[in-house]
Design an enzyme around this catalytic site. Sequence first.
Site, PDB file in Angstrom:
ATOM      1  N   ASP A  29       3.757   4.398   8.373  1.00 27.91           N
ATOM      2  CA  ASP A  29       4.075   4.072   7.984  1.00 27.91           C
ATOM      3  C   ASP A  29       5.547   4.509   7.478  1.00 27.91           C
ATOM      4  O   ASP A  29       6.551   5.603   7.871  1.00 27.91           O
ATOM      5  CB  ASP A  29       3.748   3.650   6.618  1.00 27.91           C
ATOM      6  CG  ASP A  29       4.072   3.385   5.395  1.00 27.91           C
ATOM      7  OD1 ASP A  29       3.144   2.769   4.930  1.00 27.91           O
ATOM      8  OD2 ASP A  29       4.899   3.902   5.012  1.00 27.91           O
ATOM      9  N   VAL A  96       5.052  -6.882   1.679  1.00 22.97           N
ATOM     10  CA  VAL A  96       5.398  -7.532   2.399  1.00 22.97           C
ATOM     11  C   VAL A  96       3.629  -8.276   3.284  1.00 22.97           C
ATOM     12  O   VAL A  96       2.881  -8.279   3.582  1.00 22.97           O
ATOM     13  CB  VAL A  96       4.492  -6.869   3.874  1.00 22.97           C
ATOM     14  CG1 VAL A  96       5.316  -6.712   5.343  1.00 22.97           C
ATOM     15  CG2 VAL A  96       5.970  -5.213   3.794  1.00 22.97           C
ATOM     16  N   HIS A 100      -1.640  -5.605   6.454  1.00 24.73           N
ATOM     17  CA  HIS A 100      -2.003  -5.132   6.885  1.00 24.73           C
ATOM     18  C   HIS A 100      -2.841  -3.416   6.076  1.00 24.73           C
ATOM     19  O   HIS A 100      -3.262  -3.555   4.604  1.00 24.73           O
ATOM     20  CB  HIS A 100      -0.814  -4.041   6.752  1.00 24.73           C
ATOM     21  CG  HIS A 100       0.071  -4.286   5.391  1.00 24.73           C
ATOM     22  ND1 HIS A 100       0.658  -5.410   4.859  1.00 24.73           N
ATOM     23  CD2 HIS A 100       0.478  -3.167   4.639  1.00 24.73           C
ATOM     24  CE1 HIS A 100       1.072  -4.841   3.955  1.00 24.73           C
ATOM     25  NE2 HIS A 100       0.880  -3.845   3.396  1.00 24.73           N
ATOM     26  N   HIS A 102      -3.802   0.491   5.469  1.00 27.15           N
ATOM     27  CA  HIS A 102      -3.078   1.708   5.571  1.00 27.15           C
ATOM     28  C   HIS A 102      -3.950   2.260   6.009  1.00 27.15           C
ATOM     29  O   HIS A 102      -5.777   2.385   5.523  1.00 27.15           O
ATOM     30  CB  HIS A 102      -2.914   2.011   4.255  1.00 27.15           C
ATOM     31  CG  HIS A 102      -2.071   0.712   3.125  1.00 27.15           C
ATOM     32  ND1 HIS A 102      -0.238   1.432   3.113  1.00 27.15           N
ATOM     33  CD2 HIS A 102      -1.570  -0.207   2.738  1.00 27.15           C
ATOM     34  CE1 HIS A 102       0.260   0.632   2.881  1.00 27.15           C
ATOM     35  NE2 HIS A 102      -0.110  -0.104   2.021  1.00 27.15           N
TER      36      HIS A 102
HETATM   37  P1  5GP Z   1       2.230  -2.843   0.257  1.00 30.34           P
HETATM   38  O1  5GP Z   1       2.642  -2.351  -1.005  1.00 30.34           O
HETATM   39  O2  5GP Z   1       2.883  -4.178   1.588  1.00 30.34           O
HETATM   40  O3  5GP Z   1       0.754  -2.124   0.801  1.00 30.34           O
HETATM   41  O4  5GP Z   1       2.263  -1.681   2.160  1.00 30.34           O
HETATM   42  C1  5GP Z   1       3.755  -1.757   2.284  1.00 30.34           C
HETATM   43  C2  5GP Z   1       3.907  -0.561   3.092  1.00 30.34           C
HETATM   44  O5  5GP Z   1       4.944  -0.699   4.169  1.00 30.34           O
HETATM   45  C3  5GP Z   1       4.462   0.689   2.118  1.00 30.34           C
HETATM   46  O6  5GP Z   1       4.447   1.699   2.590  1.00 30.34           O
HETATM   47  C4  5GP Z   1       5.784   0.765   2.600  1.00 30.34           C
HETATM   48  O7  5GP Z   1       6.186   2.383   2.873  1.00 30.34           O
HETATM   49  C5  5GP Z   1       5.741   0.280   4.074  1.00 30.34           C
HETATM   50  N1  5GP Z   1       6.768  -0.289   4.958  1.00 30.34           N
HETATM   51  C6  5GP Z   1       7.905  -0.857   3.735  1.00 30.34           C
HETATM   52  N2  5GP Z   1       9.115  -1.330   5.691  1.00 30.34           N
HETATM   53  C7  5GP Z   1       9.076  -0.830   6.089  1.00 30.34           C
HETATM   54  C8  5GP Z   1       9.487  -1.083   7.653  1.00 30.34           C
HETATM   55  O8  5GP Z   1      10.225  -0.892   8.008  1.00 30.34           O
HETATM   56  N3  5GP Z   1       8.656   0.409   8.604  1.00 30.34           N
HETATM   57  C9  5GP Z   1       7.743   0.684   8.401  1.00 30.34           C
HETATM   58  N4  5GP Z   1       6.971   1.499   9.403  1.00 30.34           N
HETATM   59  N5  5GP Z   1       6.980   0.833   7.126  1.00 30.34           N
HETATM   60  C10 5GP Z   1       7.440   0.054   5.971  1.00 30.34           C
END
Ligand code: 5GP
Length: 115
Positions: A29, A96, A100, A102
């Site tokens: 991340d 996103v 995904h 985590h």
């Molecule tokens: P969500 O809130 O959708 O469960 O988590 C999205 C995750 O994607 C967040 O933890 C954020 O830090 C990570 N993230 C967002 N943009 C990028 C990116 O460009 N590269 C990587 N490796 N992680 C990202």
Amino acid sequence: DTNIFARILRRELPARIVYEDEHALAFHDINPQAPLHLLVIPKGAYVSWDDFSARASEAEIAGFVRAVGHVAREAGLVAPGYRLLANTGGHGHQEVPHLHVHLFGGRQFGAMLVD
Ligand code: 5GP
């Protein structure tokens, strides 16, 4: 198709990739919330856990679940323990729109994550 993880899958954006197979890609991340914070995504274009669990094939589901387990084992997370999280939709604060999972590890967590 244009979200960040779709673009990482197509190698249009860089990522610190730790594992890849036919069904999944795993990478660090960009904004880690724990000493180790990995993301595992399926290669298919599924927007969420809900979408994936409803539409993915048996092979995709098995392959993805196996990959998540493999990544956690390879990262040394099994013995100390780890947390697995899939934010889903608005109330789940999913940012996103590509499924995904985590993987958080490297420290003791509290009983539950609520915000
Ligand atoms: P969500 O809130 O959708 O469960 O988590 C999205 C995750 O994607 C967040 O933890 C954020 O830090 C990570 N993230 C967002 N943009 C990028 C990116 O460009 N590269 C990587 N490796 N992680 C990202």
